[in-house]
Design a protein around this motif. Structure first.
Motif, PDB file in Angstrom:
ATOM      1  N   SER A  84      21.365   2.382   5.527  1.00 48.70           N
ATOM      2  CA  SER A  84      20.927   3.783   5.575  1.00 48.70           C
ATOM      3  C   SER A  84      21.858   4.665   4.753  1.00 48.70           C
ATOM      4  CB  SER A  84      20.884   4.265   7.027  1.00 48.70           C
ATOM      5  OG  SER A  84      20.507   5.619   7.102  1.00 48.70           O
TER       6      SER A  84
ATOM      7  N   LYS B 179      21.089   6.858   1.090  1.00 45.32           N
ATOM      8  CA  LYS B 179      21.365   8.292   0.953  1.00 45.32           C
ATOM      9  C   LYS B 179      22.365   8.554  -0.170  1.00 45.32           C
ATOM     10  CE  LYS B 179      20.597   9.389   5.840  1.00 45.32           C
ATOM     11  NZ  LYS B 179      20.203   8.029   6.233  1.00 45.32           N
TER      12      LYS B 179
ATOM     13  N   PRO C 141      22.129   4.529  13.549  1.00 52.91           N
ATOM     14  CA  PRO C 141      21.533   3.197  13.345  1.00 52.91           C
ATOM     15  C   PRO C 141      22.022   2.199  14.395  1.00 52.91           C
ATOM     16  CG  PRO C 141      22.405   4.096  11.296  1.00 52.91           C
ATOM     17  CD  PRO C 141      22.920   4.962  12.399  1.00 52.91           C
TER      18      PRO C 141
ATOM     19  N   THR D 177      24.085  10.152   8.438  1.00 53.36           N
ATOM     20  CA  THR D 177      23.882   8.793   8.941  1.00 53.36           C
ATOM     21  C   THR D 177      24.418   8.645  10.360  1.00 53.36           C
ATOM     22  OG1 THR D 177      24.149   8.025   6.655  1.00 53.36           O
ATOM     23  CG2 THR D 177      24.168   6.356   8.378  1.00 53.36           C
TER      24      THR D 177
ATOM     25  N   GLU E 149      21.914  10.041  12.609  1.00 58.30           N
ATOM     26  CA  GLU E 149      20.739   9.168  12.662  1.00 58.30           C
ATOM     27  C   GLU E 149      20.937   8.029  13.663  1.00 58.30           C
ATOM     28  OE1 GLU E 149      18.702   6.248   9.450  1.00 58.30           O
ATOM     29  OE2 GLU E 149      19.194   8.254   8.732  1.00 58.30           O
TER      30      GLU E 149
ATOM     31  N   ASP F  44      22.316  -1.987   9.491  1.00 56.46           N
ATOM     32  CA  ASP F  44      21.400  -0.843   9.421  1.00 56.46           C
ATOM     33  C   ASP F  44      22.155   0.422   9.011  1.00 56.46           C
ATOM     34  OD1 ASP F  44      19.360  -2.472  10.240  1.00 56.46           O
ATOM     35  OD2 ASP F  44      19.520  -1.919  12.352  1.00 56.46           O
ATOM     36  N   TYR F  45      23.350   0.589   9.551  1.00 55.42           N
ATOM     37  CA  TYR F  45      24.160   1.770   9.220  1.00 55.42           C
ATOM     38  C   TYR F  45      24.496   1.785   7.732  1.00 55.42           C
ATOM     39  CZ  TYR F  45      28.009   5.145   9.358  1.00 55.42           C
ATOM     40  OH  TYR F  45      28.816   6.229   9.124  1.00 55.42           O
TER      41      TYR F  45
END
Length: 897
Positions: free
Chosen positions: A536, A540, A527, A522, A525, A532-533
């Motif tokens: 996400s 997962k 975010p 994450t 990724e 959003d973090y």
């Protein structure tokens, strides 16, 4: 109150804004660094203010003074840290914050920097962050519920914790300061809001510029060890009230009326929790409390179905046949593994068949249907409750207005792109190609680790297959054995229990690994926002946990014993291990055992982690400082020695409860007591979590949260999947459908010999016959002396006997059962899904009462903040026009006049 004084301050606010925002993201000149004011501790342990007793402490920063260390390498490192820290604190002061530094009472190496946000800074950033603040008290009449008299018995005494006054609110604007409900300037921003504003500043102030890369934020300073801790203060000790008259002692009230075990059956003071800890903590405890209340209904129904199974187990005809020495005692079963296993007597499974009758009954079917409807009611009513909290806690428009970009995202914004909406240039951390590469890498990593989990599950299955051989050859299986151990410790039971324990241990180990893996993926990724973090990371982690926790249950429920062939032609795993078979009563009891071990072990393990570990750490810390306990210790130092809450906050609490929600809904057809156990666990969980964050942890930074985030769609998906899994458990794992088919079709002519519908002869009808002479050489068991006269054995399947023209092929009974199972799944799913659709349509997501409040608030916002502003502008324009006319009239008037 006279609001004109605030109007007079507007030029000051504008000047402050010009001071704050141009300096945002700059590093102070080394020669002009601002420094914190150094003071001595004033020996007031309960004080929440600077030494002047006027300025409130909104945040505390802690660092270690290493000036006495002589090591040259550490000296250079110390200077770099000190330079960054000085730059950072100087920029904090440049941004309007006020700092006061005090040396530790217990450890001379520790320095505590107290942070205060003045009124001007609070107003400026409240507008920047779009924080909603009171306009006027709620003037809508509240309707008393018919159940108020009953719920009042479980509420906290209103004389101890007074109910929070309801206000209509609007995003704060400095230009309309006089329109807001300000009775006391010092209390207009409550401590939670003050801390949130200060943390917003701390997260965005710069401490270093290296090349063109700006480095900023308290989180990076904490990670690099420049600061040891950063936290807002608790307002008192949890054991007793503060001696400071200016302290409300809200922490003490929370411990006494919320976190104390004596209040286990009391309703939670959610508004008070939200006021002290913020909306994110409040929404979690609101959801957990609502889930626990709904579990009460499911637990009562589940307990009733279980008691029905206990009452009717003595009338369980097929179990009586298994235990009957004249029926089950005369049935010789075929070996369940090659060579090492021997023939065995059906009566060995007598005890397990009796237990199975309690779970595999008609009540289980009723409960599975009920739970499919219950989970819909839970989710729909929670939406309504969540909508009420969104309005009451001012988070309705949170995502659109208040949430800020993560500092980690801002720091990586080096690429310039054109915004399609605004047609303006903006900075992003990666190009479209870079984003595609990141998503591909993250997705590949997720699938890799999921495959690794599946590989571990396959390893457990191979363990089950191989260890079954050992138990079969070790445990006594004498045909006439009457030893007590044989009633309970069969090879199937021993294999199931040991495999479940090993599976649980592997699950716990993999959880630790996957936690770090999911966070790394994450972070890569990147975010944009904290929501959003978290969403996400939630997807997962849940995906990992779903496969990790539920894969063994899915194997037992839908794969074990389903593809085994028959004794003359068994199915092998990897060409070596013979596939497992179920007991003659099915695999339902083994699934129940697996669920009980995992759910019970998980609860114990989580409680050890959540309660004992922080308690032991704090106990060790208190013991280490016991020798200096005679000293007066300030509030900030007491809080420093508590445990940090962690970056992910309540993530693991949500994850624990949602995994439990999955066990309660997905496999409830095999274990009707699951809601009752979950209810008991949750009653304790609420108080344990409350006790933990109130007594053992530092105060969390208050954060906004509109809802429970990604957990809502996850539970909705599990609710849909639960209907399918429970229907398939009843159809394929339990023996309910074969028993019903036998009762209604094969117990009477033309297939049966009984004149009336009955369950007599069911066991004999469901066990096929196999000729011993048809064993293959490599799988033929070792001959036994007592079996010399036997030419056949029995096995669990629906096949024609030897000598039949279609010997060992599936018989008519098998195809009737398959058709009945498929029909049952289709009918049950459609009925439950139809009822779920009706319920979802009939229950609106937002209640009429909440809609009225939202409309009233929008009306007041429009009226007070916009229409009044327009009236003032019109009035001012009119005055100016009159002055212009007067001047014009005077100028052009004839001199004679």
């Amino acid at each position: 109150m006279n609001y004109h004084c605030f109007r007079e301050q507007l030029p000051v606010l504008e000047e402050l804004e010009q001071t704050i925002f141009p300096s945002y993201g700059t590093t102070s000149d080394q020669k002009n660094l601002h420094t914190a004011e150094w003071v001595e501790f004033d020996r007031k342990p309960d004080s929440l203010f600077f030494n002047d007793g006027q300025r409130r402490i909104d945040f505390v920063l802690v660092y270690e003074d290493e000036s006495k260390k002589e090591n040259r390498t550490k000296k250079l490192n110390k200077k770099r840290k000190q330079r960054k820290r000085e730059n950072y604190e100087s920029n904090l002061i440049s941004n309007g914050l006020e700092l006061e530094a005090t040396r530790s009472v217990l450890d001379e190496h520790l320095i505590f920097v107290k942070v205060h946000a003045p009124w001007e800074v609070l107003c400026t950033y409240a507008e920047v962050m779009h924080i909603k603040l009171p306009l006027q008290p709620n003037d809508l009449k509240a309707r008393d519920s018919a159940f108020n008299w009953f719920s009042r018995l479980f509420r906290v005494d209103e004389n101890i914790i007074k109910p929070e006054q309801e206000f209509f609110t609007a995003p704060f604007e400095k230009d309309h300061l006089s329109n807001f409900y300000i009775q006391d300037k010092d209390m207009f921003f409550n401590p939670a809001t003050r801390s949130r504003i200060v943390y917003f500043i701390l997260s965005r102030v710069e401490y270093e510029v290296r090349g063109n890369v700006k480095k900023f934020g308290i989180n990076k300073l904490l990670d690099s060890g420049i600061y040891k801790a950063a936290f807002p203060l608790h307002d008192s000790c949890f054991r007793h009230k503060s001696e400071d008259p200016n302290c409300p002692s809200e922490r003490y009230l929370l411990y006494k009326e919320w976190a104390h075990p004596q209040k286990i059956f009391k309703l939670q003071p959610l508004d008070f929790v939200r006021k002290y800890y913020g909306e994110k903590i409040g929404i979690y405890f609101a959801w957990l409390g609502f889930y626990t209340q709904m579990l009460l209904l499911a637990a009562v129904v589940g307990l009733g179905c279980f008691l029905y199974g206990c009452i009717t187990k003595d009338n369980c005809t097929w179990s009586q046949e298994v235990c009957d020495p004249n029926i089950g005692g005369n049935i010789i079963m075929c070996p369940q593994c090659d060579r090492e296993c021997t023939y065995w007597n059906l009566t060995i499974t007598c005890e397990s068949s009796k237990k199975l009758c309690m779970f595999d009954s008609f009540g289980t079917l009723v409960f599975a249907v009920f739970m499919g409807i219950w989970v819909t009611l839970f989710l729909e009513f929670w939406k309504r409750r969540q909508a009420e909290l969104e309005y009451e806690w001012d988070t309705v428009e949170f995502l659109e207005q208040e949430e800020q970009i993560r500092p980690e995202y801002e720091a990586r914004c080096t690429h310039i792109v054109m915004n399609e909406i605004t047609q303006e240039e903006e900075r992003v951390p990666y190009t479209a190609c870079g984003k595609c590469i990141r998503m591909t890498c993250c997705t590949s990593a997720v699938f890799f680790w999921i495959l690794l989990i599946i590989a571990s599950v396959i390893g457990i299955i191979i363990y089950r297959l191989s260890v079954f051989l050992v138990f079969s050859s070790t445990l006594p299986r004498h045909i006439n054995g009457t030893e007590a151990i044989q009633k309970y410790l069969t090879p199937q039971t021993a294999t199931s229990v040991t495999a479940s324990i090993i599976s649980f241990i592997i699950i716990m180990i993999l959880n630790i690994i996957y936690e770090k893996v999911a966070i790394m993926i994450t972070d890569y990724e990147l975010p944009r926002t904290q929501t959003d973090y978290e969403n996400s990371l939630t997807m997962k982690m849940f995906l990992f946990q779903f496969v990790n926790y539920y894969s063994s249950c899915f194997y037992i429920a839908f794969f074990k014993g389903k593809f085994v062939g028959y004794p003359g032609d068994p199915v092998y795993w990897l060409g070596k291990y013979r596939n497992e078979e179920c007991d003659p009563g099915g695999c339902l009891l083994e699934l129940t055992t697996q669920l009980a071990i995992i759910v019970g072990g998980k609860s114990i393990w989580n409680n050890v982690q959540e309660v004992l570990l922080p308690w032991i750490k704090n106990l060790i810390g208190r013991c280490c400082t016991a020798a200096r306990s005679e000293k007066v210790i300030p509030r900030w130092e007491q809080d420093y020695h508590l445990q940090p809450i962690g970056k992910l906050g309540l993530f693991y609490e949500y994850l624990e409860m949602v995994i439990q929600f999955g066990f309660v809904t997905l496999f409830v057809a095999s274990f009707p007591l699951a809601p009752l156990l979950a209810l008991i666990n949750n009653l304790l969980e609420i108080r344990i979590d409350a006790w933990k964050i109130t007594t053992q942890f530092r105060r969390m930074v208050p954060q906004k949260a509109q809802d429970i985030g990604a957990w809502q769609p996850i539970m909705q998906g599990m609710a849909i999947l639960a209907v399918v899994t429970n229907a398939m458990i009843i159809a394929f794992t339990s023996d309910m459908i074969p028993r019903l088919v036998y009762y209604w079709s094969f117990s009477v002519p033309p297939y049966g010999n009984h004149s009336d519908y009955t369950m007599k002869g069911y066991i004999n009808n469901t066990l096929s016959v196999f000729a011993v002479s048809d064993f293959r050489k490599e799988s033929k068991p070792v001959p036994l002396s007592w079996f010399d006269n036997q030419t056949t054995c029995r096995y669990r399947d629906f096949r024609y006997p030897p000598g039949h023209e279609h010997q060992y092929e599936h018989n008519t009974y098998y195809w009737h059962v398959i058709a009945a199972k498929l029909a049952f799944i289709v009918v049950m799913e459609h009925i439950i899904y139809f009822v779920k659709f009706i319920i979802s349509y009939a229950i609106p997501d937002v209640s009429k009462k909440t809609k009225s409040k939202i409309k009233r608030e929008k009306y007041l916002t429009q009226k007070l903040l916009h229409e009044n502003h327009l009236r003032v502008m019109k009035k001012n324009v009119g005055n100016i026009a009159d002055k212009i006319l007067n001047v014009t009239d005077t100028t052009f008037r004839p001199k004679s006049e």
